[in-house]
Design a protein around this motif. Structure first.
Motif, PDB file in Angstrom:
ATOM      1  N   THR A 197      -7.035  -4.896  -4.087  1.00 28.16           N
ATOM      2  CA  THR A 197      -6.433  -3.957  -3.131  1.00 28.16           C
ATOM      3  C   THR A 197      -5.953  -2.684  -3.817  1.00 28.16           C
ATOM      4  O   THR A 197      -6.219  -1.569  -3.356  1.00 28.16           O
ATOM      5  N   VAL A 198      -5.236  -2.886  -4.923  1.00 29.34           N
ATOM      6  CA  VAL A 198      -4.691  -1.740  -5.641  1.00 29.34           C
ATOM      7  C   VAL A 198      -5.825  -0.822  -6.106  1.00 29.34           C
ATOM      8  O   VAL A 198      -5.768   0.399  -5.962  1.00 29.34           O
ATOM      9  N   MET A 242       6.701  -4.685   7.968  1.00 37.81           N
ATOM     10  CA  MET A 242       5.784  -5.326   7.028  1.00 37.81           C
ATOM     11  C   MET A 242       6.389  -6.606   6.451  1.00 37.81           C
ATOM     12  O   MET A 242       5.660  -7.428   5.893  1.00 37.81           O
ATOM     13  N   GLY A 293       0.793  -1.222   0.000  1.00 37.98           N
ATOM     14  CA  GLY A 293       0.000   0.000   0.000  1.00 37.98           C
ATOM     15  C   GLY A 293       0.828   1.276   0.000  1.00 37.98           C
ATOM     16  O   GLY A 293       0.587   2.195  -0.785  1.00 37.98           O
ATOM     17  N   THR A 294       1.824   1.310   0.898  1.00 38.87           N
ATOM     18  CA  THR A 294       2.611   2.527   1.059  1.00 38.87           C
ATOM     19  C   THR A 294       3.389   2.854  -0.211  1.00 38.87           C
ATOM     20  O   THR A 294       3.415   3.992  -0.672  1.00 38.87           O
ATOM     21  N   ILE A 295       4.023   1.821  -0.776  1.00 36.45           N
ATOM     22  CA  ILE A 295       4.813   2.039  -1.985  1.00 36.45           C
ATOM     23  C   ILE A 295       3.882   2.382  -3.143  1.00 36.45           C
ATOM     24  O   ILE A 295       4.130   3.318  -3.908  1.00 36.45           O
ATOM     25  N   PHE A 296       2.767   1.637  -3.231  1.00 32.07           N
ATOM     26  CA  PHE A 296       1.837   1.871  -4.332  1.00 32.07           C
ATOM     27  C   PHE A 296       1.282   3.293  -4.303  1.00 32.07           C
ATOM     28  O   PHE A 296       1.240   3.985  -5.325  1.00 32.07           O
ATOM     29  N   ILE A 300      -7.358   1.106  -3.097  1.00 34.72           N
ATOM     30  CA  ILE A 300      -6.533   2.237  -2.652  1.00 34.72           C
ATOM     31  C   ILE A 300      -6.671   3.396  -3.649  1.00 34.72           C
ATOM     32  O   ILE A 300      -6.861   4.549  -3.264  1.00 34.72           O
ATOM     33  N   MET A 317       0.349   5.319   4.815  1.00 35.04           N
ATOM     34  CA  MET A 317      -0.033   5.711   3.450  1.00 35.04           C
ATOM     35  C   MET A 317      -0.187   7.222   3.368  1.00 35.04           C
ATOM     36  O   MET A 317       0.160   7.843   2.365  1.00 35.04           O
ATOM     37  N   LEU A 321       8.973   5.226   8.020  1.00 36.93           N
ATOM     38  CA  LEU A 321       8.743   4.215   6.991  1.00 36.93           C
ATOM     39  C   LEU A 321       9.842   3.146   6.975  1.00 36.93           C
ATOM     40  O   LEU A 321       9.610   2.042   6.479  1.00 36.93           O
ATOM     41  N   VAL A 332       8.355   0.814   9.245  1.00 40.36           N
ATOM     42  CA  VAL A 332       7.232   0.176   8.549  1.00 40.36           C
ATOM     43  C   VAL A 332       7.751  -0.906   7.604  1.00 40.36           C
ATOM     44  O   VAL A 332       7.219  -2.012   7.562  1.00 40.36           O
TER      45      VAL A 332
END
Lengths: 296, 163
Positions: free
Chosen positions: B136-137, B118, A195-198, B140, A228, B111, B114
């Motif tokens: 998911t993509v 993750m 999510g964060t990278i996307f 978002i 995010m 991050l 993070v």
């Protein structure tokens, strides 16, 4: 950390962040794992030394890659790389717990920016509040999820962005072992990893191609997830130099709204709406379920 | 299933000590990054991080000690806004020091944690399959664009100039 209406019979889910933090941080001695923190320091130094890079695609469109992307990717690589034996599951758990505390620092910085620009927040009140309803757009993904072969999972997947507060709401409503909860867990895990990278790339591209108001980009970055939110603010700040404090103020305030107002929008609007859409669309476009049989 | 639900612990003095040490470590790393990336003076940005850490500490402490079901995010936000509110006696000091800490310096360090954290979800992530990744993509992207477009329409409709 979200406020979720309490149910007397089920006191377990409303503080998932807090319980996680408490267990990892308060019982163990997380600071003693100095190699984790030294590794983070090294990652940060590497990232800051490389600095922001611009990769031009066409004449006036460029992708901006910021230090925050290097640290998140390198962090994941360090965890996954076999030769790096000192960053393992235990360190990841500590990092995860520590992160829940460090969100506070991030929120505090955004809050100071909001306080400084409080008059702007009042002036932009309507936009800030109404954009929270824009998050309902996730329901538009429901038909695609159905076409891909998801059943009730799709309700859990598309009612919201599927971060911690949303997971808690769905688990609370449908039960831990329901298909809806499986769906929201899937979104949660994938969102955690990509999510964060996307969103960082999504925002970078959107800034180049979409002619929206700078404040609209700032407000939209408050998606209801601190990491995010952070990743989305980076490129936005870089794209509009001179507007730093306004962008921080709107981004921070909008993320705060996503946490406290957004959760009620999910409970009272998004979930009922997703269910209605599901009941209407599923007989029309639903495929054979791809989920394993036997747990219904 | 992700391990979301753990037993809760009571906060001891030892726990608060852990919070303070962690926030100190976080501050030191952030100040170093802040210096390398943005050349802010070390002392001023360290005081800035100290202020932000104190706000955080107060917020997480109050979440656990006050008998309301209110998230620390709300406490922290209210403290931050009030301390920086124009006209508050604290406002100029807080703004001076905190402005020496770039948001992006905090984000970069945050991050990194993070990223390492993750990694733990990596195996579960791999098991989920491409269909869930596609959804998911899209979810978002829909959240982001939904909010951006509504905000843009309202801003334009209320006549906010695009600075």
């Amino acid at each position: 950390m979200a406020i979720i209406p309490l149910k007397d019979d089920d006191g377990q889910v409303e503080h998932i962040y807090r319980e996680k933090t408490d267990k990892r941080i308060l019982k163990k001695n997380p600071w003693r794992d100095y190699r984790l923190h030294v590794t983070v320091l090294i990652l940060v130094v590497i990232a800051e030394l490389i600095g922001t890079q611009k990769i031009p695609i066409t004449g006036d469109v460029a992708i901006t890659i910021m230090p925050l992307i290097y640290t998140i990717v390198l962090g994941l690589v360090f965890y996954l790389a076999k030769p790096i034996t000192w960053i393992q599951r235990k360190q990841a758990r500590i990092a995860e717990g520590a992160m829940m505390l460090f969100i506070g620092v991030l929120i505090a910085k955004l809050a100071v920016s909001s306080g400084q620009s409080i008059h702007l927040i009042f002036e932009m009140g309507p936009a800030l509040i109404l954009q929270e309803l824009g998050h309902l757009a996730t329901i538009l993904v429901l038909p695609i999820a159905l076409l891909l072969g998801f059943k009730e999972e799709a309700i859990g997947m598309t009612n919201s962005i599927g971060r911690e507060p949303n997971v808690a709401v769905v688990v609370d409503k449908y039960g831990f072992n329901s298909p809806e909860s499986r769906g929201v867990f899937a979104i949660f895990i994938i969102g955690t990893v990509i999510g964060t990278i996307f969103i960082s790339f999504l925002v970078t591209m959107s800034l180049s191609f979409l002619p929206l108001h700078p404040y609209a980009f700032a407000m939209a970055s408050g998606v209801g997830s601190a990491s995010m939110n952070a990743a989305a603010i980076g490129p936005t700040l870089a794209a509009f130099p001179g507007l730093e404090s306004q962008i921080e103020a709107f981004a921070g305030f909008s993320n705060l709204l996503s946490f406290c107002v957004g959760i009620y929008i999910v409970i009272f609007v998004a979930i009922p709406l997703t269910e209605k859409m599901y009941n209407w669309l599923e007989p029309k476009i639903g495929k054979d379920s791809i989920a394993k049989k036997g747990d219904e | 299933m992700p391990d979301l639900i753990d037993g809760s612990e009571n906060v001891s003095v030892h726990g608060i000590f852990n919070w303070i040490l962690l926030l100190t470590i976080f501050s030191i790393i952030t100040v170093i990054g802040n210096y390398l990336g943005y050349k802010h003076p070390l002392y001023d940005s360290f005081v800035g991080m100290g202020i932000l850490s104190l706000i955080t500490l107060a917020g997480v402490w109050m979440e656990r000690y006050l008998p309301f079901n209110i998230s620390s995010i709300l406490y922290i936000s209210v403290f931050g806004i009030v301390l920086a509110f124009p006209g508050m006696p604290t406002s100029s000091t807080v703004l001076y020091y905190v402005s020496h800490v770039e948001l992006l310096s905090i984000v970069t360090v945050f991050l990194a944690y993070v990223g390492i954290g993750m990694g733990k979800s990596w195996d579960e992530f791999k098991a989920l399959g491409w269909r869930a990744i596609v959804v998911t993509v899209l979810v978002i992207a829909a959240t982001y664009y939904g909010a951006a477009i509504v905000a843009h329409i309202v801003l334009v409709a209320t006549g906010v100039p695009a600075v």
